[in-house]
Design an enzyme around this catalytic site. Structure first.
Site, short mmCIF file in Angstrom:
data_model
loop_
_atom_site.label_atom_id
_atom_site.label_comp_id
_atom_site.label_asym_id
_atom_site.label_seq_id
_atom_site.Cartn_x
_atom_site.Cartn_y
_atom_site.Cartn_z
N CYS A 113 0.52 -1.35 0.13
CA CYS A 113 -0.25 -0.08 0.22
C CYS A 113 1.35 1.21 0.39
CB CYS A 113 -1.03 0.40 1.18
SG CYS A 113 -1.96 -1.64 1.82
N HIS A 246 -2.98 7.43 2.46
CA HIS A 246 -3.88 6.16 1.92
C HIS A 246 -4.74 5.73 2.73
CE1 HIS A 246 -3.61 1.84 1.47
NE2 HIS A 246 -4.14 1.34 2.14
N ASN A 276 -10.36 -0.34 -0.05
CA ASN A 276 -8.81 -0.13 -0.21
C ASN A 276 -8.22 0.23 -0.91
OD1 ASN A 276 -6.08 -0.42 0.76
ND2 ASN A 276 -6.08 -0.75 2.72
O1 UT7 Z 1 -3.68 -1.11 3.67
C1 UT7 Z 1 -3.11 -1.26 4.79
C2 UT7 Z 1 -3.32 -2.60 5.22
N1 UT7 Z 1 -4.95 -2.64 6.50
C3 UT7 Z 1 -4.81 -1.19 7.09
O2 UT7 Z 1 -4.63 -0.95 7.53
C4 UT7 Z 1 -6.09 -2.03 8.41
C5 UT7 Z 1 -5.70 -2.10 8.96
N2 UT7 Z 1 -7.01 -2.62 10.16
C6 UT7 Z 1 -8.10 -2.42 10.52
O3 UT7 Z 1 -9.28 -1.58 9.44
C7 UT7 Z 1 -9.69 -2.82 11.58
O4 UT7 Z 1 -8.40 -3.88 12.40
C8 UT7 Z 1 -10.62 -4.11 10.72
C9 UT7 Z 1 -11.07 -3.08 9.85
C10 UT7 Z 1 -9.50 -5.06 9.50
C11 UT7 Z 1 -10.97 -4.74 11.70
O5 UT7 Z 1 -11.97 -4.09 13.04
P1 UT7 Z 1 -11.73 -4.11 14.34
O6 UT7 Z 1 -12.54 -2.83 14.79
O7 UT7 Z 1 -9.99 -4.00 14.90
O8 UT7 Z 1 -12.17 -4.98 14.43
P2 UT7 Z 1 -11.42 -6.72 15.17
O9 UT7 Z 1 -10.81 -7.31 13.76
O10 UT7 Z 1 -11.19 -6.72 16.56
O11 UT7 Z 1 -12.95 -7.53 15.43
C12 UT7 Z 1 -13.87 -7.44 16.16
C13 UT7 Z 1 -15.06 -8.02 16.09
C14 UT7 Z 1 -14.87 -9.51 15.53
O12 UT7 Z 1 -15.77 -9.70 16.72
P3 UT7 Z 1 -15.37 -11.11 17.93
O13 UT7 Z 1 -14.48 -11.89 18.49
O14 UT7 Z 1 -15.70 -9.69 18.68
O15 UT7 Z 1 -17.08 -11.37 18.64
C15 UT7 Z 1 -14.57 -10.40 14.62
O16 UT7 Z 1 -14.99 -11.50 14.33
O17 UT7 Z 1 -15.48 -8.02 14.69
C16 UT7 Z 1 -15.94 -9.43 13.76
N3 UT7 Z 1 -15.56 -8.99 12.48
C17 UT7 Z 1 -16.44 -8.89 11.62
N4 UT7 Z 1 -18.08 -8.93 11.99
C18 UT7 Z 1 -18.73 -8.82 10.80
C19 UT7 Z 1 -14.64 -8.89 12.05
N5 UT7 Z 1 -14.65 -8.10 10.26
C20 UT7 Z 1 -16.27 -8.78 10.05
C21 UT7 Z 1 -17.32 -8.29 9.76
N6 UT7 Z 1 -18.62 -8.29 9.29
N7 UT7 Z 1 -16.23 -8.23 7.93
#
Ligand code: UT7
Length: 319
Positions: A113, A246, A276
């Site tokens: 990225c 980004h 993204n």
């Molecule tokens: O290009 C550079 C690289 N990429 C990035 O910069 C991405 C960086 N990271 C992020 O943007 C965020 O960490 C994410 C959007 C990927 C995830 O958001 P988060 O607030 O960090 O969520 P999390 O991973 O802590 O997950 C929270 C909950 C989990 O459920 P439990 O364990 O709390 O029950 C996940 O299983 O959300 C769940 N979850 C989803 N739920 C519905 C994860 N993906 C999804 C989804 N829909 N698509």
């Protein structure tokens, strides 16, 4: 003093739109979760017969038209991509051929990225060094090909697209500075760990990511590179007219802007409609802000990238 200056920008998004609602029928997710956790509403998906070089071709033609240059004027082609058409030749060589550009260096940059920032910084050095006069610099991605469409934690985040710029030698100001960083210690937090060996795929050929770790790392380094660029150029935060980060997650962008004290009115955001797009995200956002007239002559525009590797960096431009 010799500078390199962006004299034309272009972009291309594939026709097919995949909305958050479409994803609800594919994985266990919701429009509400995706919008509130990422800011993304929809993304574009390349047609089966569209490769990274095809997207790049459309964006490049637009940038070359805006710059008023033809194939004969280009003497350097750099393509930033994580999703090349094939293992080799490089997507840059394929693009060079499609555009009818002859006899000039053409190569890909792989910094995920941060790829566009790396590619632009490289082209700037070629131009300031007098090694070339007019460079075509492109970020192009078809991430839809490297996503596991059953993995809700990654497939909702990415989209396909391409952005391009034409950079020429100039005695007026243009790119003021660039700073590139990498730390391979963090290579595992965001990767496509698969490879091809003996005609077979070894390992997982899809994006894997420790979302939280990536999130924290991104916010930290995106703040640091802004201060680094400002210090080098003896500028203050208030001197930045446009921040083009980004486009990964609106919460990363909001946190970075807040920590820096930059009002969101000065931050270019396109991820709602594109997701993204990795190396394409910065040139796509830049093109949007140039074409709608937000970016004006003499303004300071700061591009900042972060991505797999881990890589990060900035390019500061006086437009
Ligand atoms: O290009 C550079 C690289 N990429 C990035 O910069 C991405 C960086 N990271 C992020 O943007 C965020 O960490 C994410 C959007 C990927 C995830 O958001 P988060 O607030 O960090 O969520 P999390 O991973 O802590 O997950 C929270 C909950 C989990 O459920 P439990 O364990 O709390 O029950 C996940 O299983 O959300 C769940 N979850 C989803 N739920 C519905 C994860 N993906 C999804 C989804 N829909 N698509």
């Amino acid at each position: 003093m010799m500078y390199s200056r962006i004299v034309g920008t272009g972009s291309y998004l594939p026709e097919k739109i995949l909305t958050n609602h479409d994803l609800e029928s594919m994985v266990d997710t919701s429009d509400e979760w995706i919008r509130t956790r990422t800011g993304i509403e929809e993304r574009r998906i390349a047609a089966d017969n569209q490769m990274a070089s095809d997207l790049a071709l459309n964006a490049s033609r637009e940038a070359m038209e805006a710059a008023g240059v033809g194939a004969a004027d280009i003497d350097l082609v750099i393509v930033a991509t994580t999703t090349p058409d094939v293992i080799f030749p490089s997507t840059a060589c394929i693009l060079q051929n499609k555009l009818g550009i002859r006899d000039c260096p053409a190569f890909d940059v792989q910094a995920v990225c941060s790829g566009f920032v790396y590619a632009l910084a490289t082209a700037d050095m070629f131009i300031r060094d007098g090694k070339c006069r007019t460079a075509l610099v492109v970020g192009t991605e078809v991430y839809s090909r490297i996503l596991d469409w059953t993995d809700r934690s990654t497939c909702v985040l990415f989209g396909d697209g391409a952005g391009a710029v034409v950079l020429t030698q100039s005695d007026q100001s243009g790119i003021l500075s660039s700073h590139l960083h990498a730390d391979g210690d963090y290579s595992k937090i965001l990767a496509v760990p698969g490879s091809v060996c003996g005609g077979k795929v070894q390992g997982r050929p899809f994006v894997v990511m420790e979302g939280n770790t990536v999130f924290k790392f991104a916010v930290k380094v995106l703040e640091e590179v802004v201060h680094e660029a400002l210090t080098e150029n003896n500028l203050r935060v208030s001197d930045i007219d446009w921040l083009i980060p980004h486009q990964a997650n609106i919460r990363i962008i909001l946190s970075t802007a807040k920590k820096l004290g930059i009002p969101m009115e000065k931050v270019v955001v396109t991820l709602e409609r594109q997701g993204n797009t990795s190396a394409a995200s910065i040139p796509l956002a830049l093109d949007a802000a140039v074409r709608d007239g937000r970016i004006k002559s003499g303004q300071h525009v700061l591009l900042e990238g972060v991505g797999g590797g881990f890589t990060w960096g900035s390019v500061l431009i006086r437009w």
